[in-house]
Design a protein around this motif. Structure first.
Motif, PDB file in Angstrom:
ATOM      1  N   PHE A 158      16.359  50.489  39.357  1.00 29.29           N
ATOM      2  CA  PHE A 158      17.069  49.849  40.186  1.00 29.29           C
ATOM      3  C   PHE A 158      16.048  48.835  40.983  1.00 29.29           C
ATOM      4  N   LEU A 159      14.963  48.335  40.333  1.00 26.19           N
ATOM      5  CA  LEU A 159      13.974  47.318  40.791  1.00 26.19           C
ATOM      6  C   LEU A 159      14.556  46.053  40.935  1.00 26.19           C
ATOM      7  N   ARG A 160      14.184  45.278  42.276  1.00 23.34           N
ATOM      8  CA  ARG A 160      14.397  43.918  42.179  1.00 23.34           C
ATOM      9  C   ARG A 160      13.202  43.144  42.155  1.00 23.34           C
ATOM     10  N   PRO A 161      12.965  42.195  41.584  1.00 26.26           N
ATOM     11  CA  PRO A 161      12.056  41.358  41.512  1.00 26.26           C
ATOM     12  C   PRO A 161      11.730  40.524  42.797  1.00 26.26           C
ATOM     13  N   VAL A 221      29.235  39.493  44.160  1.00 27.04           N
ATOM     14  CA  VAL A 221      28.838  37.910  44.267  1.00 27.04           C
ATOM     15  C   VAL A 221      30.014  37.126  43.906  1.00 27.04           C
ATOM     16  N   PHE A 255      24.912  41.393  49.273  1.00 28.87           N
ATOM     17  CA  PHE A 255      25.826  40.614  48.049  1.00 28.87           C
ATOM     18  C   PHE A 255      26.984  39.930  48.446  1.00 28.87           C
ATOM     19  N   LEU A 256      27.020  39.486  49.658  1.00 24.38           N
ATOM     20  CA  LEU A 256      28.093  38.561  50.031  1.00 24.38           C
ATOM     21  C   LEU A 256      27.562  36.987  50.371  1.00 24.38           C
ATOM     22  N   GLN A 257      26.757  36.679  49.862  1.00 30.96           N
ATOM     23  CA  GLN A 257      26.153  35.307  50.070  1.00 30.96           C
ATOM     24  C   GLN A 257      26.553  34.448  48.883  1.00 30.96           C
ATOM     25  N   PHE A 267      21.915  40.591  35.779  1.00 30.66           N
ATOM     26  CA  PHE A 267      23.338  40.815  35.814  1.00 30.66           C
ATOM     27  C   PHE A 267      23.682  40.140  34.825  1.00 30.66           C
ATOM     28  N   ASP A 270      23.664  42.394  31.769  1.00 28.72           N
ATOM     29  CA  ASP A 270      24.260  43.794  31.995  1.00 28.72           C
ATOM     30  C   ASP A 270      25.808  43.855  32.075  1.00 28.72           C
ATOM     31  N   PHE A 325      15.566  32.354  39.604  1.00 34.80           N
ATOM     32  CA  PHE A 325      16.735  32.709  39.773  1.00 34.80           C
ATOM     33  C   PHE A 325      17.209  33.194  41.108  1.00 34.80           C
TER      34      PHE A 325
HETATM   35  C1  UGA Z   1      19.304  43.395  39.842  1.00 36.16           C
HETATM   36  C2  UGA Z   1      19.664  44.419  40.911  1.00 36.16           C
HETATM   37  O1  UGA Z   1      19.826  43.871  42.181  1.00 36.16           O
HETATM   38  C3  UGA Z   1      18.588  45.552  40.771  1.00 36.16           C
HETATM   39  O2  UGA Z   1      19.026  46.752  41.615  1.00 36.16           O
HETATM   40  C4  UGA Z   1      18.304  46.024  39.379  1.00 36.16           C
HETATM   41  O3  UGA Z   1      17.145  46.880  39.211  1.00 36.16           O
HETATM   42  C5  UGA Z   1      17.936  44.575  38.473  1.00 36.16           C
HETATM   43  O4  UGA Z   1      19.044  43.621  38.671  1.00 36.16           O
HETATM   44  C6  UGA Z   1      17.777  44.963  37.041  1.00 36.16           C
HETATM   45  O5  UGA Z   1      18.641  45.643  36.489  1.00 36.16           O
HETATM   46  O6  UGA Z   1      16.611  45.151  36.691  1.00 36.16           O
HETATM   47  P1  UGA Z   1      17.910  41.192  40.125  1.00 36.16           P
HETATM   48  O7  UGA Z   1      18.322  40.654  38.958  1.00 36.16           O
HETATM   49  O8  UGA Z   1      16.395  41.020  40.367  1.00 36.16           O
HETATM   50  O9  UGA Z   1      18.174  42.569  40.272  1.00 36.16           O
HETATM   51  O10 UGA Z   1      18.392  40.261  41.449  1.00 36.16           O
HETATM   52  P2  UGA Z   1      19.458  40.432  42.570  1.00 36.16           P
HETATM   53  O11 UGA Z   1      18.452  40.266  43.943  1.00 36.16           O
HETATM   54  O12 UGA Z   1      20.255  41.463  42.547  1.00 36.16           O
HETATM   55  O13 UGA Z   1      20.149  39.004  42.464  1.00 36.16           O
HETATM   56  C7  UGA Z   1      20.762  38.671  41.248  1.00 36.16           C
HETATM   57  C8  UGA Z   1      21.493  37.432  41.432  1.00 36.16           C
HETATM   58  O14 UGA Z   1      22.548  37.538  42.154  1.00 36.16           O
HETATM   59  C9  UGA Z   1      20.514  36.265  41.892  1.00 36.16           C
HETATM   60  O15 UGA Z   1      20.668  34.998  41.130  1.00 36.16           O
HETATM   61  C10 UGA Z   1      20.832  36.036  43.314  1.00 36.16           C
HETATM   62  O16 UGA Z   1      20.487  34.757  43.825  1.00 36.16           O
HETATM   63  C11 UGA Z   1      22.508  36.098  43.125  1.00 36.16           C
HETATM   64  N1  UGA Z   1      23.024  36.659  44.517  1.00 36.16           N
HETATM   65  C12 UGA Z   1      22.665  37.867  44.992  1.00 36.16           C
HETATM   66  C13 UGA Z   1      24.021  35.838  44.869  1.00 36.16           C
HETATM   67  O17 UGA Z   1      24.290  34.857  44.703  1.00 36.16           O
HETATM   68  N2  UGA Z   1      24.463  36.340  46.186  1.00 36.16           N
HETATM   69  C14 UGA Z   1      24.068  37.591  46.806  1.00 36.16           C
HETATM   70  O18 UGA Z   1      24.701  37.871  48.071  1.00 36.16           O
HETATM   71  C15 UGA Z   1      23.159  38.272  46.213  1.00 36.16           C
END
Ligand code: UGA
Length: 438
Positions: A158-161, A221, A255-257, A267, A270, A325
């Motif tokens: 569940f890592l976030r870059p 989202v 995640f309400l942005q 995303f 998956d 991204f």
């Molecule tokens: C996501 C999950 O958050 C991690 O927990 C997971 O481990 C990872 O996928 C994975 O499967 O490896 P990530 O893809 O790095 O992580 O990015 P997020 O921070 O989750 O954001 C995903 C996308 O949603 C981005 O494009 C971000 O800009 C967008 N986002 C996120 C929004 O548009 N609004 C939000 O409120 C949050």
């Protein structure tokens, strides 16, 4: 413990370094010889805060090594982790060919008791198939007698870059899918030093948990983006609504942005994989179809708005801030920003882009005519509009007086609502966010 990590992509490398930091000895294996050579020299193949320092520290401590040769390191391994990619394959199904190849290599070489841990995101049923495959390869290599002592555990990530090292050391939970108590205990010990709760479940539940978590976040989202679209039509402000609903602890503020939709390598892949997986069981996951549709429409809607408000973009010069991204990474895979730039170039716009980390990788994906600037301010010189496509906090620190002087026209289209609080209107800009009261 002695650990072998197969795959030095994002997940493999971060996780390998994380386990080394916890005190284990980690051998990372990758088929890409050039990448292994760079890692050996202490060079990280992608941008991640804290990673170069940790790599150097672990190499100096002799706790991490890199090789292309699984055979040379598998001998003493107690745990062999598979962290190879599972890209979106045909029709949105996860492509498991790298996982299968790793299973075959392990099976053909393994001659002692070991636990195989699947880190890659894989559809339900894959862990069991991996175990069968390893056992078949062991049998074919004349080690039939040893097949009963090999086991497979699912350990979804569940890592976030951008926050990956912190997510490794301080996760919300550690999900361990295993069939027997010994394997669970081994995985529990492997994480000694991390205090997060362990969730012990079956292989199938662990596999589904990974997809369910990402799909639910993507759903949030898309949901807030639909609320943003209604807000625009009704005079409400999505930021106020998101804050108010997010304070309900059952919903939560994350995640309400609202913005231009989700992207990335996780995303989109998956959500499609879960949608397709449901389909193969004869179940139509209608909600996910809508999540995907809303996400695509959100990008399109942003482009349409620019075109409408500027009365066409052909020959217009557009400054783009952000190609990654999301903020904090150089990763441009599946980026909404890249998609939007491509659409605008297709409509005849002249693009001058800037991203603090993502330009090198973006250059390979974007049409030749896209220009790149060396600073955010430089990108705006002579621009008819500024587009904010990635939420890099440093964009807020730019001198907007200078930007205003440099731009030919003061249009700002903020796809992340990043600059919403800066009072750009008062400075003479025509500022538009997503779902913001104007
Ligand atoms: C996501 C999950 O958050 C991690 O927990 C997971 O481990 C990872 O996928 C994975 O499967 O490896 P990530 O893809 O790095 O992580 O990015 P997020 O921070 O989750 O954001 C995903 C996308 O949603 C981005 O494009 C971000 O800009 C967008 N986002 C996120 C929004 O548009 N609004 C939000 O409120 C949050």
């Amino acid at each position: 413990m002695n650990l072998v990590m197969i795959g030095t992509g994002y997940v493999g490398l971060v996780t390998g370094l994380g386990f080394a930091k916890l005190g284990h000895r980690v051998a990372c294996v990758d088929t890409d010889a050039a990448k292994v050579a760079r890692l050996d020299l202490g060079e990280t193949p992608f941008y991640e805060p804290g990673m170069p320092e940790l790599l150097r520290e672990m190499q100096e401590a002799g706790r991490i090594v890199f090789t292309t040769d699984l055979k040379s390191v598998i001998g003493g391994a107690e745990i062999i982790m598979i962290a190879v990619g599972t890209p979106a394959g045909k029709d949105g199904f996860a492509d498991l060919s790298y996982v299968e190849a790793a299973a075959d290599s392990i099976g053909s070489l393994l001659d002692h008791e070991a636990l195989v841990v699947v880190k890659s995101s894989v559809p339900v049923g894959t862990n069991r198939a991996v175990l069968d495959r390893i056992r078949r390869a062991m049998g074919a290599a004349g080690r039939e007698a040893l097949t009963t002592i090999v086991n497979v555990v699912s350990l979804p990530e569940f890592l976030r870059p951008g926050f990956a090292l912190r997510d490794f050391m301080e996760p919300d939970r550690i999900v361990i899918g295993a069939d027997d108590a010994v394997a669970q205990q081994t995985l529990d010990r492997l994480h000694d030093g991390i205090t997060a709760p362990r969730v012990l479940l079956s292989l199938e539940s662990a596999e589904l948990t990974k997809y369910a978590a990402n799909a639910l976040l993507a759903t949030k989202v898309s949901f807030i983006n639909e609320i943003a679209n209604i807000a625009e039509r009704t005079g409400a402000d999505v930021r106020e609504v998101a804050r108010a609903v997010g304070l309900d602890r059952r919903i939560g503020p994350h995640f309400l942005q609202a913005g231009i939709g989700y992207g990335g390598s996780c995303f989109p892949k998956d959500v499609s994989a879960l949608h397709q997986m449901a389909g193969t069981t004869g179940y139509e996951f209608k909600l996910l179809s809508a999540v995907i549709e809303v996400n695509n429409a959100q990008r399109e809607r942003f482009v349409t708005r620019i075109v409408e408000e500027m009365h066409g973009v052909r020959g217009r010069r557009l400054a783009v801030w952000g190609l990654a991204f999301k903020g904090g990474t150089d990763d441009v895979r599946g980026s909404s920003a890249i998609d939007i730039v491509q659409r605008l170039v297709g409509l005849g716009a002249e693009i001058v882009a800037y991203d603090p980390q993502g330009m090198e990788l973006a250059q390979r994906m974007l049409p030749e005519q896209v220009q790149f600037a060396s600073t955010a301010v430089d990108a705006t010189t002579g621009a008819d509009a500024l587009l904010v496509l990635t939420e890099w906090p440093e964009f807020c620190d730019v001198s907007f007086e200078t930007v205003r002087e440099r731009m030919a026209e003061p249009n700002v289209f903020d796809g992340r609502n990043l600059l919403a609080e800066l009072g750009l209107k008062g400075m003479g800009f025509a500022y538009r966010g997503v779902g913001i009261r104007e």
